[in-house]
Design an enzyme around this catalytic site. Structure first.
Site, short mmCIF file in Angstrom:
data_model
loop_
_atom_site.label_atom_id
_atom_site.label_comp_id
_atom_site.label_asym_id
_atom_site.label_seq_id
_atom_site.Cartn_x
_atom_site.Cartn_y
_atom_site.Cartn_z
N ASP A 20 -2.84 -1.87 10.14
CA ASP A 20 -2.94 -1.91 8.67
C ASP A 20 -3.50 -3.24 8.13
OD1 ASP A 20 -1.90 0.60 8.56
OD2 ASP A 20 0.08 0.00 7.83
N LYS B 154 0.85 -1.21 0.00
CA LYS B 154 0.00 0.00 0.00
C LYS B 154 0.88 1.25 0.00
CE LYS B 154 0.88 1.17 4.52
NZ LYS B 154 1.70 2.30 4.93
N VAL C 263 11.16 -4.48 3.07
CA VAL C 263 10.87 -4.51 4.51
C VAL C 263 11.25 -3.17 5.15
CG1 VAL C 263 11.44 -5.72 6.67
CG2 VAL C 263 11.25 -6.99 4.53
N SER D 78 2.01 -6.46 7.19
CA SER D 78 0.55 -6.47 7.38
C SER D 78 -0.16 -7.19 6.24
CB SER D 78 0.03 -5.03 7.45
OG SER D 78 0.67 -4.32 8.46
P1 ATP Z 1 4.18 -0.33 7.67
O1 ATP Z 1 4.08 0.39 6.39
O2 ATP Z 1 2.94 -1.15 7.98
O3 ATP Z 1 4.64 0.52 8.83
P2 ATP Z 1 6.84 -1.32 7.34
O4 ATP Z 1 7.20 -1.33 5.90
O5 ATP Z 1 7.34 -0.17 8.17
O6 ATP Z 1 5.27 -1.46 7.47
P3 ATP Z 1 7.23 -4.12 7.60
O7 ATP Z 1 8.16 -4.38 6.47
O8 ATP Z 1 5.82 -4.50 7.43
O9 ATP Z 1 7.37 -2.59 8.03
O10 ATP Z 1 7.73 -4.81 8.94
C1 ATP Z 1 9.02 -4.66 9.40
C2 ATP Z 1 9.25 -5.41 10.73
O11 ATP Z 1 8.32 -6.47 10.92
C3 ATP Z 1 10.61 -6.05 10.79
O12 ATP Z 1 11.02 -6.03 12.15
C4 ATP Z 1 10.35 -7.47 10.37
O13 ATP Z 1 11.34 -8.36 10.84
C5 ATP Z 1 9.01 -7.74 11.00
N1 ATP Z 1 8.20 -8.74 10.27
C6 ATP Z 1 7.51 -9.73 10.83
N2 ATP Z 1 6.86 -10.44 9.90
C7 ATP Z 1 7.11 -9.89 8.71
C8 ATP Z 1 6.71 -10.18 7.39
N3 ATP Z 1 5.91 -11.20 7.11
N4 ATP Z 1 7.16 -9.37 6.41
C9 ATP Z 1 7.96 -8.31 6.70
N5 ATP Z 1 8.38 -8.00 7.93
C10 ATP Z 1 7.97 -8.77 8.95
#
Ligand code: ATP
Length: 294
Positions: free
Chosen positions: A142, A11, A101, A109
């Site tokens: 989310d 998203k 990530v 999410s």
């Molecule tokens: P958001 O936009 O919802 O804030 P984000 O991009 O900041 O998401 P993600 O990549 O969703 O963050 O998540 C990062 C953290 O979540 C890391 O600490 C990662 O190790 C942990 N994590 C747990 N499960 C997952 C998964 N299936 N995919 C990605 N990260 C994960």
């Protein structure tokens, strides 16, 4: 049916406003969220018992810390309440990450939502939509968005969703810089009295209803930029470059660090992408997608 594979989208936030901070540290927000065609592949296979997660990514755990694992755990807990102990409950989950990530693109999410959707299909849709929504809210703000996707307004602490008319096919370029941002840090550091220009959410919703891409692009705002850009001025540089290369508007997604630009057509977007690729490692060309197109 024993296994299901789902393409789960990322998203972007077309806007983020923070209205208030609760005593427990949570924030009341008003966000416009949009699903895009950048997908993690989530495969779920039934097994007799236990949960296993496979994900070949150095930043993603393969144990209980994986949000996909937690999603399965919550699903089975609910299944136990509803159907009793006689049904076998187990899942082998494998995730192929394409969504970066720690990027502000909701990667974890969406995987969690994918597991909930897949398990419910594998267990003959035994949980109704309301129950799935309840579980998703326990996993993270989310996750509920990704059960339906498309274009949605999120309120409350991010879990109260209103579906908006679909706005598919918007040409987007994304740049994920080589640093990451912690979402809790961004919210904790936010000074509610110094958030910069706040979005006019009603105006943005109207632009979406009218499919007016110019009005949408020029009115997008994200108050979390006031925190993240101070620490990482590079984000502002990328937004400026997006505009220089033809974007109608550019913003940071979530708490960052990914920056996206909305472009008037595919040609301009791809030209911008080709220029940005010379300067950044992670550059994507994507389109917005509608509900349930995954
Ligand atoms: P958001 O936009 O919802 O804030 P984000 O991009 O900041 O998401 P993600 O990549 O969703 O963050 O998540 C990062 C953290 O979540 C890391 O600490 C990662 O190790 C942990 N994590 C747990 N499960 C997952 C998964 N299936 N995919 C990605 N990260 C994960």
């Amino acid at each position: 049916m024993k296994e299901i594979t789902l393409f789960m989208p990322a998203k972007i936030n077309l806007s983020i406003d923070v209205l208030n901070r609760r005593a427990d540290g949570y924030h009341y927000v008003e966000m416009i969220m949009q699903a895009i065609d950048l997908y993690d592949i989530v495969r779920v296979e039934k097994q007799t018992s236990g949960i296993t997660v496979k994900c070949e990514h150095s930043d993603v755990p393969e144990d209980q810390r994986n949000i996909a694992w937690k999603a399965a755990e919550h699903f089975f807990a609910e299944l136990l309440v509803q159907e009793g102990p006689s049904i076998e409950k187990g899942a082998c989950i494998s995730i192929k990450k394409a969504i970066p990530v720690f990027a502000g693109l909701g990667g974890g999410s969406t995987d969690a939502a994918g597991v909930l959707k897949a398990l419910n299909m594998l267990y003959n849709n035994c949980l109704d939509g309301k129950k799935l929504l309840q579980i998703s809210k326990r996993l993270g703000a989310d996750v509920a968005f990704f059960l339906r996707g498309g274009t949605q307004k999120a309120e409350g602490v991010g879990e109260e969703l209103t579906e908006l008319p679909e706005f598919e096919g918007i040409n987007l370029v994304l740049v994920k810089p080589d640093f990451s941002v912690s979402t809790p840090w961004a919210y904790q550091s936010l000074d509610l009295n110094q958030m910069g220009e706040r979005p006019d959410t009603a105006y943005i919703v109207n632009a979406i209803k009218q499919k007016n891409i110019n009005n949408l692009a020029s009115s997008m705002r994200n108050v979390l930029e006031s925190v993240t850009i101070k620490e990482h001025p590079e984000i502002n540089t990328i937004m400026e470059k997006m505009i220089e290369y033809g974007a109608l508007g550019s913003r940071m997604s979530g708490s960052g660090p990914t920056v996206f630009g909305i472009f008037p057509d595919e040609q301009t977007a791809k030209l911008a992408q080709s220029k940005l690729i010379n300067e950044y490692t992670h550059v994507y060309y994507n389109k917005s997608i509608g509900r349930g197109k995954y």
